[in-house]
Scaffold this motif. Structure first.
Motif, PDB file in Angstrom:
ATOM      1  N   UNK A 172     -18.807   0.080  22.247  1.00 10.14           N
ATOM      2  CA  UNK A 172     -18.182  -0.223  23.534  1.00 10.14           C
ATOM      3  C   UNK A 172     -17.224   0.930  23.826  1.00 10.14           C
ATOM      4  N   UNK A 173     -17.605   1.806  24.701  1.00  7.56           N
ATOM      5  CA  UNK A 173     -16.792   2.984  24.996  1.00  7.56           C
ATOM      6  C   UNK A 173     -15.611   2.579  25.886  1.00  7.56           C
ATOM      7  N   UNK A 216     -18.905  14.363  23.304  1.00  6.42           N
ATOM      8  CA  UNK A 216     -19.186  14.262  21.864  1.00  6.42           C
ATOM      9  C   UNK A 216     -20.214  13.169  21.557  1.00  6.42           C
ATOM     10  N   UNK A 217     -20.123  12.070  22.269  1.00 10.21           N
ATOM     11  CA  UNK A 217     -21.076  10.971  22.112  1.00 10.21           C
ATOM     12  C   UNK A 217     -22.481  11.434  22.480  1.00 10.21           C
ATOM     13  N   UNK A 218     -22.608  12.157  23.593  1.00  5.57           N
ATOM     14  CA  UNK A 218     -23.910  12.656  24.046  1.00  5.57           C
ATOM     15  C   UNK A 218     -24.509  13.600  23.007  1.00  5.57           C
ATOM     16  N   UNK A 266     -14.201  10.051  15.211  1.00  2.00           N
ATOM     17  CA  UNK A 266     -13.516   9.256  16.233  1.00  2.00           C
ATOM     18  C   UNK A 266     -14.049   7.817  16.198  1.00  2.00           C
ATOM     19  N   UNK A 267     -13.244   6.828  15.783  1.00  8.11           N
ATOM     20  CA  UNK A 267     -13.751   5.458  15.636  1.00  8.11           C
ATOM     21  C   UNK A 267     -14.088   4.769  16.954  1.00  8.11           C
ATOM     22  N   UNK A 281     -18.934   4.061  11.249  1.00  4.12           N
ATOM     23  CA  UNK A 281     -18.920   4.800   9.982  1.00  4.12           C
ATOM     24  C   UNK A 281     -20.313   5.318   9.620  1.00  4.12           C
ATOM     25  N   UNK A 282     -21.339   4.553   9.939  1.00  8.14           N
ATOM     26  CA  UNK A 282     -22.704   4.978   9.619  1.00  8.14           C
ATOM     27  C   UNK A 282     -23.081   6.243  10.392  1.00  8.14           C
ATOM     28  N   UNK A 283     -22.757   6.259  11.672  1.00  6.73           N
ATOM     29  CA  UNK A 283     -23.100   7.427  12.478  1.00  6.73           C
ATOM     30  C   UNK A 283     -22.269   8.637  12.050  1.00  6.73           C
ATOM     31  N   UNK A 284     -21.018   8.414  11.679  1.00  2.00           N
ATOM     32  CA  UNK A 284     -20.186   9.526  11.212  1.00  2.00           C
ATOM     33  C   UNK A 284     -20.809  10.184   9.989  1.00  2.00           C
TER      34      UNK A 284
END
Length: 267
Positions: A146-147, A164-166, A218-219, A224-227
């Motif tokens: 949820x951005x 950064x998300x893109x 960036x949380x 955590x998985x994507x990081x």
């Protein structure tokens, strides 16, 4: 005594129409026409969602284009933020169709066992009907968060997910397609890799990320998985495209130095 009949004449095989090669100007005009269609689909969808109090953000290839990527997107990907977890994408798709039935329709997925349907946007055209797909997604799947609304960037009346998300989700798409068992998915990795390369060449966005230490942790944008997976994916990408390693290092990733005999392969 029966006489042998002469063999029946076979009908000539249907001749294929020669493919007419488009000029560069015609290709550009065709791409611009399709981009206009995709933008119209996205804007119409966003407006319907806003009327029903559903914030949303565009990501995927359309967002890449709006951030400066040169490739024309085939469709629109929209991440919707419903107020409750029980509102699924299928509910949102039906809501959109009900709001504008002349513009949207639902089509069955290719997989007969699929429980979802595909949302399509259509426009009338003097010579043909133009249409494009609109993917509706919600947080909770594919590491989609949820951005915060304060972090959504508006451009051309469209809300974009943060850069950064893109970037990291486009990298995720490359890795997922690269590892896919289906051939039709694996072939998409080439386009994804090129999209990542072009995003890394958007200097204004790169300067912002270069000033943010460990921005991929960036949380608000990445679980955590994507990081953790992003660190691995960057290394995989640089292993396949050593010429891009320096750019990822400038963004703070620990990428091993390439072998001195390695040859850089353009993405």
């Amino acid at each position: 005594m029966n006489q042998r009949q002469p063999p029946a004449a076979t009908a000539p095989a249907a001749q294929r129409r020669p493919r007419i090669k488009k000029s560069n100007a015609e290709k550009a005009a065709s791409e611009q026409e399709h981009l206009s269609l995709v933008l119209s689909a996205a804007e119409t969808t966003i407006n319907i969602l806003r009327q029903h109090k559903f914030p949303a953000a565009i990501f995927g290839s359309l967002a890449c284009k709006l951030y400066g990527n040169s490739r024309c997107p085939k469709d629109a990907d929209i991440l919707v933020f419903p107020p409750s977890n029980d509102i699924e994408p299928e509910i949102l798709k039906r809501l959109i169709v009900a709001a504008a039935p002349r513009l949207f329709y639902l089509k069955n997925a290719r997989d007969p066992a699929a429980t979802y349907r595909i949302l399509w946007f259509r426009q009338s055209h003097p010579h043909r009907r133009r249409e494009t797909k609109v993917d509706i997604l919600v947080p909770g799947i594919m590491s989609l968060p949820v951005i915060p609304l304060s972090r959504i960037r508006w451009t051309s009346s469209l809300p974009l997910a943060p850069f950064p998300f893109i970037l990291l989700h486009k990298l995720k798409g490359w890795a997922d397609h690269r590892a896919a068992p289906e051939t039709f998915k694996r072939v998409r990795q080439t386009t994804d890799a090129a999209d990542v390369r072009r995003l890394l060449d958007i200097h204004a966005e790169m300067r912002v990320l270069q000033a943010l230490p460990s921005w991929w942790t960036d949380p608000e944008l990445f679980d955590e998985e994507l990081q953790a997976d992003s660190v691995v994916r960057v290394q995989q990408y640089c292993s396949e495209f050593p010429g891009r390693a320096e750019r990822w290092r400038s963004l703070g990733f620990d990428v091993p130095e390439p072998d001195s005999v390695a040859v850089a392969v353009p993405s």
